[in-house]
Design a protein around this motif. Structure first.
Motif, PDB file in Angstrom:
ATOM      1  N   SER A  27     -11.878   9.986  10.387  1.00 49.04           N
ATOM      2  CA  SER A  27     -11.843   8.545  10.628  1.00 49.04           C
ATOM      3  C   SER A  27     -10.646   8.128  11.481  1.00 49.04           C
ATOM      4  N   ASN A  28     -10.935   7.304  12.466  1.00 45.53           N
ATOM      5  CA  ASN A  28      -9.922   6.636  13.277  1.00 45.53           C
ATOM      6  C   ASN A  28      -9.775   5.232  12.709  1.00 45.53           C
ATOM      7  N   ASP A  29      -8.697   4.978  11.975  1.00 46.70           N
ATOM      8  CA  ASP A  29      -8.606   3.737  11.205  1.00 46.70           C
ATOM      9  C   ASP A  29      -7.196   3.169  11.191  1.00 46.70           C
ATOM     10  N   SER A  30      -6.905   2.306  10.222  1.00 49.06           N
ATOM     11  CA  SER A  30      -5.611   1.626  10.183  1.00 49.06           C
ATOM     12  C   SER A  30      -4.426   2.571  10.102  1.00 49.06           C
ATOM     13  N   ARG A  31      -4.634   3.762   9.594  1.00 53.92           N
ATOM     14  CA  ARG A  31      -3.542   4.728   9.594  1.00 53.92           C
ATOM     15  C   ARG A  31      -3.065   5.003  11.014  1.00 53.92           C
ATOM     16  N   ASN A  32      -3.997   4.962  11.968  1.00 52.59           N
ATOM     17  CA  ASN A  32      -3.700   5.315  13.351  1.00 52.59           C
ATOM     18  C   ASN A  32      -3.197   4.144  14.186  1.00 52.59           C
ATOM     19  N   TRP A  33      -3.760   2.942  13.968  1.00 49.92           N
ATOM     20  CA  TRP A  33      -3.441   1.830  14.868  1.00 49.92           C
ATOM     21  C   TRP A  33      -3.094   0.514  14.188  1.00 49.92           C
ATOM     22  N   GLY A  34      -3.072   0.460  12.871  1.00 52.96           N
ATOM     23  CA  GLY A  34      -2.578  -0.743  12.212  1.00 52.96           C
ATOM     24  C   GLY A  34      -3.643  -1.645  11.626  1.00 52.96           C
ATOM     25  N   PHE A  35      -3.367  -2.931  11.634  1.00 51.86           N
ATOM     26  CA  PHE A  35      -4.150  -3.909  10.871  1.00 51.86           C
ATOM     27  C   PHE A  35      -5.288  -4.530  11.690  1.00 51.86           C
ATOM     28  N   VAL A  36      -6.277  -5.039  10.949  1.00 53.43           N
ATOM     29  CA  VAL A  36      -7.405  -5.751  11.547  1.00 53.43           C
ATOM     30  C   VAL A  36      -7.221  -7.246  11.297  1.00 53.43           C
ATOM     31  N   PRO A  37      -7.022  -8.053  12.334  1.00 50.62           N
ATOM     32  CA  PRO A  37      -6.905  -9.506  12.141  1.00 50.62           C
ATOM     33  C   PRO A  37      -8.240 -10.112  11.722  1.00 50.62           C
ATOM     34  N   VAL A  52       0.837  -1.199   0.000  1.00 48.75           N
ATOM     35  CA  VAL A  52       0.000   0.000   0.000  1.00 48.75           C
ATOM     36  C   VAL A  52       0.874   1.251   0.000  1.00 48.75           C
ATOM     37  N   ARG A  53       0.474   2.200  -0.841  1.00 47.15           N
ATOM     38  CA  ARG A  53       1.163   3.495  -0.879  1.00 47.15           C
ATOM     39  C   ARG A  53       0.128   4.585  -1.151  1.00 47.15           C
ATOM     40  N   TYR A  54       0.207   5.682  -0.399  1.00 48.49           N
ATOM     41  CA  TYR A  54      -0.691   6.814  -0.586  1.00 48.49           C
ATOM     42  C   TYR A  54       0.145   8.046  -0.865  1.00 48.49           C
ATOM     43  N   THR A  55      -0.119   8.740  -1.972  1.00 54.16           N
ATOM     44  CA  THR A  55       0.716   9.865  -2.373  1.00 54.16           C
ATOM     45  C   THR A  55       0.200  11.179  -1.795  1.00 54.16           C
ATOM     46  N   HIS A  56       1.052  12.202  -1.813  1.00 54.69           N
ATOM     47  CA  HIS A  56       0.659  13.519  -1.316  1.00 54.69           C
ATOM     48  C   HIS A  56      -0.436  14.143  -2.179  1.00 54.69           C
ATOM     49  N   ALA A  57      -0.622  13.623  -3.394  1.00 55.27           N
ATOM     50  CA  ALA A  57      -1.662  14.126  -4.288  1.00 55.27           C
ATOM     51  C   ALA A  57      -3.003  13.416  -4.096  1.00 55.27           C
ATOM     52  N   GLY A  58      -3.079  12.519  -3.104  1.00 53.71           N
ATOM     53  CA  GLY A  58      -4.338  11.838  -2.833  1.00 53.71           C
ATOM     54  C   GLY A  58      -4.574  10.608  -3.673  1.00 53.71           C
ATOM     55  N   HIS A 100       4.608  14.393   8.178  1.00 51.57           N
ATOM     56  CA  HIS A 100       4.911  15.197   6.992  1.00 51.57           C
ATOM     57  C   HIS A 100       4.332  14.582   5.717  1.00 51.57           C
ATOM     58  N   SER A 101       3.228  13.864   5.856  1.00 52.97           N
ATOM     59  CA  SER A 101       2.682  13.154   4.706  1.00 52.97           C
ATOM     60  C   SER A 101       2.051  14.084   3.688  1.00 52.97           C
ATOM     61  N   GLN A 102       1.818  15.358   4.063  1.00 54.87           N
ATOM     62  CA  GLN A 102       1.309  16.298   3.072  1.00 54.87           C
ATOM     63  C   GLN A 102       2.357  16.568   1.989  1.00 54.87           C
ATOM     64  N   PHE A 103       3.591  16.203   2.277  1.00 54.74           N
ATOM     65  CA  PHE A 103       4.671  16.374   1.293  1.00 54.74           C
ATOM     66  C   PHE A 103       5.115  15.041   0.689  1.00 54.74           C
ATOM     67  N   THR A 104       5.052  13.991   1.497  1.00 55.79           N
ATOM     68  CA  THR A 104       5.629  12.714   1.062  1.00 55.79           C
ATOM     69  C   THR A 104       4.609  11.602   0.854  1.00 55.79           C
ATOM     70  N   GLY A 105       3.366  11.806   1.321  1.00 55.27           N
ATOM     71  CA  GLY A 105       2.431  10.695   1.332  1.00 55.27           C
ATOM     72  C   GLY A 105       2.787   9.731   2.449  1.00 55.27           C
ATOM     73  N   TRP A 106       2.242   8.514   2.393  1.00 54.73           N
ATOM     74  CA  TRP A 106       2.607   7.522   3.401  1.00 54.73           C
ATOM     75  C   TRP A 106       2.555   6.110   2.840  1.00 54.73           C
ATOM     76  N   THR A 107       3.247   5.227   3.506  1.00 51.51           N
ATOM     77  CA  THR A 107       3.243   3.798   3.207  1.00 51.51           C
ATOM     78  C   THR A 107       2.983   3.050   4.505  1.00 51.51           C
ATOM     79  N   LEU A 108       2.836   1.742   4.419  1.00 50.62           N
ATOM     80  CA  LEU A 108       2.681   0.955   5.639  1.00 50.62           C
ATOM     81  C   LEU A 108       3.930   1.055   6.509  1.00 50.62           C
ATOM     82  N   ILE A 109       5.076   1.151   5.871  1.00 55.52           N
ATOM     83  CA  ILE A 109       6.328   1.271   6.614  1.00 55.52           C
ATOM     84  C   ILE A 109       6.357   2.571   7.406  1.00 55.52           C
TER      85      ILE A 109
END
Length: 207
Positions: free
Chosen positions: A172-182, A94-100, A130-139
């Motif tokens: 939303s309070n979701d996987s971005r905040n606390w990780g994966f759902v088993p 999974v990868r999310y870019t700064h452009a949405g 700083h994801s408004q500049f770089t986006g985010w990944t799972l890492i």
């Protein structure tokens, strides 16, 4: 057996049988849940009732309901449930870019379930990364978000788990905040009633 006992049994037995059937359906097939909060807008509304089908296959794009206790460290209620959308399944990158832009396994996912551009860009950023500049990944999420319980090194969702997001990203309070759902925390796949507004983005959407 007296006539009075027969009369009592004649109306009592159908009630008992009906209750048993209802319990079996609830246990093994589906249950009705209430959406709590605004995190799935515009597709699901606060206090809206939907069905969670326990026998449905979970796919990318499925909306699921799951027990949040033990996943979200801030959730103290053992019976609390969250409703979120599955973005990635076990083994996915999974990868999310700064452009949405959302990429799963390097393929662009068209997030047509959320028409609001703000929610897909600014609303999806993580303030402390700083994801408004770089986006985010799972890492990056696993390193930057204190509530994550695992550290990801290969940018992949673990087997038997799901990465989930709310459609209304800014609240939303979701996987971005606390990780994966088993898998063992999942109650079922959410299905909206056919007459409900935007039900197609719940019942039929797939990544």
């Amino acid at each position: 057996m007296t006539a009075k006992v027969k009369v009592v049994l004649s109306w009592l037995l159908p009630i008992i049988i009906g209750l048993i059937i209802a319990l079996l359906i609830r246990q093994f097939w589906f249950t009705v849940v209430k959406v709590d909060g605004d995190s799935m807008q515009p597709n699901l509304q606060n206090n809206q009732h939907v069905v969670a089908v326990k026998t449905s296959t979970i796919k990318r794009g499925s909306v699921i309901v799951f027990y949040a206790y033990g996943i979200d460290a801030a959730q103290a209620d053992h019976n609390a449930v969250y409703v979120k959308r599955v973005v990635a399944v076990g083994g996915d990158k999974v990868r999310y870019t700064h452009a949405g832009k959302l990429y799963v396994n390097n393929k662009l996912v068209k997030q047509t379930y959320q028409p609001n551009h703000y929610q897909l860009t600014t609303g999806s950023y993580m303030a402390n990364a700083h994801s408004q500049f770089t986006g985010w990944t799972l890492i990056s999420l696993s390193h930057n978000q204190p509530a994550w319980q695992v550290t990801v090194t290969n940018n992949r969702v673990p087997k038997g788990s799901y990465f989930v997001l709310g459609d209304h990203r800014s609240v939303s309070n979701d996987s971005r905040n606390w990780g994966f759902v088993p898998q063992n925390k999942v109650i079922g796949v959410v299905k909206a009633w056919p007459w409900q507004n935007r039900q197609q983005y719940i019942n039929h959407f797939q990544n």
